[in-house]
Design a protein around this motif. Structure first.
Motif, PDB file in Angstrom:
ATOM      1  N   TRP A   1      10.013 -23.753   3.098  1.00  0.00           N
ATOM      2  CA  TRP A   1       9.595 -24.951   2.354  1.00  0.00           C
ATOM      3  C   TRP A   1      10.714 -25.516   1.500  1.00  0.00           C
ATOM      4  O   TRP A   1      10.752 -26.722   1.247  1.00  0.00           O
ATOM      5  CB  TRP A   1       8.361 -24.647   1.516  1.00  0.00           C
ATOM      6  CG  TRP A   1       7.140 -24.493   2.370  1.00  0.00           C
ATOM      7  CD1 TRP A   1       6.422 -23.358   2.604  1.00  0.00           C
ATOM      8  CD2 TRP A   1       6.510 -25.520   3.152  1.00  0.00           C
ATOM      9  NE1 TRP A   1       5.393 -23.605   3.470  1.00  0.00           N
ATOM     10  CE2 TRP A   1       5.416 -24.928   3.823  1.00  0.00           C
ATOM     11  CE3 TRP A   1       6.769 -26.881   3.345  1.00  0.00           C
ATOM     12  CZ2 TRP A   1       4.588 -25.648   4.671  1.00  0.00           C
ATOM     13  CZ3 TRP A   1       5.937 -27.599   4.202  1.00  0.00           C
ATOM     14  CH2 TRP A   1       4.865 -26.990   4.840  1.00  0.00           C
TER      15      TRP A   1
ATOM     16  N   TYR B   1      12.408 -27.545   4.058  1.00  0.00           N
ATOM     17  CA  TYR B   1      11.555 -28.670   4.457  1.00  0.00           C
ATOM     18  C   TYR B   1      11.585 -29.768   3.402  1.00  0.00           C
ATOM     19  O   TYR B   1      11.625 -30.961   3.727  1.00  0.00           O
ATOM     20  CB  TYR B   1      10.133 -28.162   4.657  1.00  0.00           C
ATOM     21  CG  TYR B   1       9.210 -29.161   5.320  1.00  0.00           C
ATOM     22  CD1 TYR B   1       9.059 -29.168   6.701  1.00  0.00           C
ATOM     23  CD2 TYR B   1       8.486 -30.087   4.570  1.00  0.00           C
ATOM     24  CE1 TYR B   1       8.214 -30.071   7.324  1.00  0.00           C
ATOM     25  CE2 TYR B   1       7.644 -30.992   5.178  1.00  0.00           C
ATOM     26  CZ  TYR B   1       7.505 -30.991   6.557  1.00  0.00           C
ATOM     27  OH  TYR B   1       6.666 -31.890   7.164  1.00  0.00           O
TER      28      TYR B   1
ATOM     29  N   TYR C   1       5.168 -25.506  11.317  1.00  0.00           N
ATOM     30  CA  TYR C   1       4.975 -24.367  10.432  1.00  0.00           C
ATOM     31  C   TYR C   1       4.219 -23.225  11.114  1.00  0.00           C
ATOM     32  O   TYR C   1       4.549 -22.056  10.912  1.00  0.00           O
ATOM     33  CB  TYR C   1       4.243 -24.781   9.162  1.00  0.00           C
ATOM     34  CG  TYR C   1       4.019 -23.601   8.241  1.00  0.00           C
ATOM     35  CD1 TYR C   1       5.096 -22.991   7.600  1.00  0.00           C
ATOM     36  CD2 TYR C   1       2.745 -23.047   8.069  1.00  0.00           C
ATOM     37  CE1 TYR C   1       4.912 -21.882   6.789  1.00  0.00           C
ATOM     38  CE2 TYR C   1       2.552 -21.945   7.270  1.00  0.00           C
ATOM     39  CZ  TYR C   1       3.643 -21.367   6.625  1.00  0.00           C
ATOM     40  OH  TYR C   1       3.458 -20.266   5.837  1.00  0.00           O
TER      41      TYR C   1
END
Length: 254
Positions: free
Chosen positions: A101, A104, A163
């Motif tokens: 994350w 991301y 994901y």
């Protein structure tokens, strides 16, 4: 009691993350192999595994060698192995998820970030090259490669890997890494010691007294795939360059 417990955790973490001890696994063993510190050791190593896999500064921390030494200490101290297997597998999976994350959310901006004392752009680029060669399986392979395992989840996130796909690779790699390293250390002494005692004709031989050599072998085994890949690519590049220099076939009638 709480202060004593947290003091134990802090002391163990301080010893394990001290850069001077990265080449001195006996210091790991001394910090972990103490009376009444099992739960403190569990918390300390869980924090380290999470940081190494989840935060960009984690490349500075010990990984494979620490897990193997922890397995040896668990065997010597008669600690139950299941709490370590459970907590460390969760820490490894959650750590990689955090790294994903981070990549991301930050995306390309992270690849433009200059290097600093706690961040190395070159390591991020190597992880990206690793990811581009192996695709999603990189998330599994990278678990067994020092430094690369810290940055590959970030690259996967920046590359917008789905994901659910990332999570499946993450769980497989995290459980395989923790389990293999811990069990290797845990069963090394009862399995390997008798073999080496007969082989060396030394009834007093034990790998517990050769933690430094053991850690060195683990590190070499971890980086060997990278060295082999680099060597094969280099040979291929040299062969391609040599082939490009060879004269072409003669043209008829010339």
């Amino acid at each position: 009691m709480e202060e004593s417990f947290f003091a134990q955790v802090a002391n163990i973490v301080g010893t394990l993350i001290d850069p001077r001890n990265l080449t001195n696994p006996d210091a790991f063993k001394a910090a972990l192999n103490q009376p009444g510190v099992m739960w403190a050791a569990l918390c300390a190593v869980t924090l380290i595994v999470f940081t190494e896999t989840g935060l960009l500064i984690g490349f500075l921390l010990p990984g494979d060698s620490l897990l193997v030494v922890l397995g040896v200490v668990a065997q010597l101290s008669d600690w139950p192995l299941w709490p370590f297997l459970g907590c460390l597998c969760v820490a490894a999976v959650v750590g990689d998820t955090v790294g994903y994350w981070i990549g991301y959310r930050t995306g390309p901006a992270l690849f433009r970030r200059p290097s600093s004392r706690l961040f190395r752009q070159e390591y991020l680029q190597k992880a990206r090259e690793f990811y581009e060669r192996h695709g999603g399986k990189t998330v599994i392979f990278a678990r067994f490669v020092p430094i690369v395992r810290t940055f590959v989840p970030v690259v996967a996130g920046a590359a917008r890997m789905e994901y659910r796909t990332f999570l499946s690779y993450n769980v497989i790699g995290g459980v395989a890494w923790i389990t293999s390293m811990l069990l290797f250390g845990y069963y090394l002494i009862p399995v390997a010691d008798p073999m080496f005692q007969r082989l060396l004709d030394r009834p007093d031989f034990t790998w517990a007294k050769h933690i430094d050599k053991l850690a060195a072998m683990v590190i070499v085994a971890s980086v060997l795939p990278i060295v082999w890949k680099w060597w094969t690519q280099r040979r291929a590049a040299v062969a391609a360059a040599a082939g490009a220099k060879l004269p072409g076939p003669p043209v008829p009638g010339v």
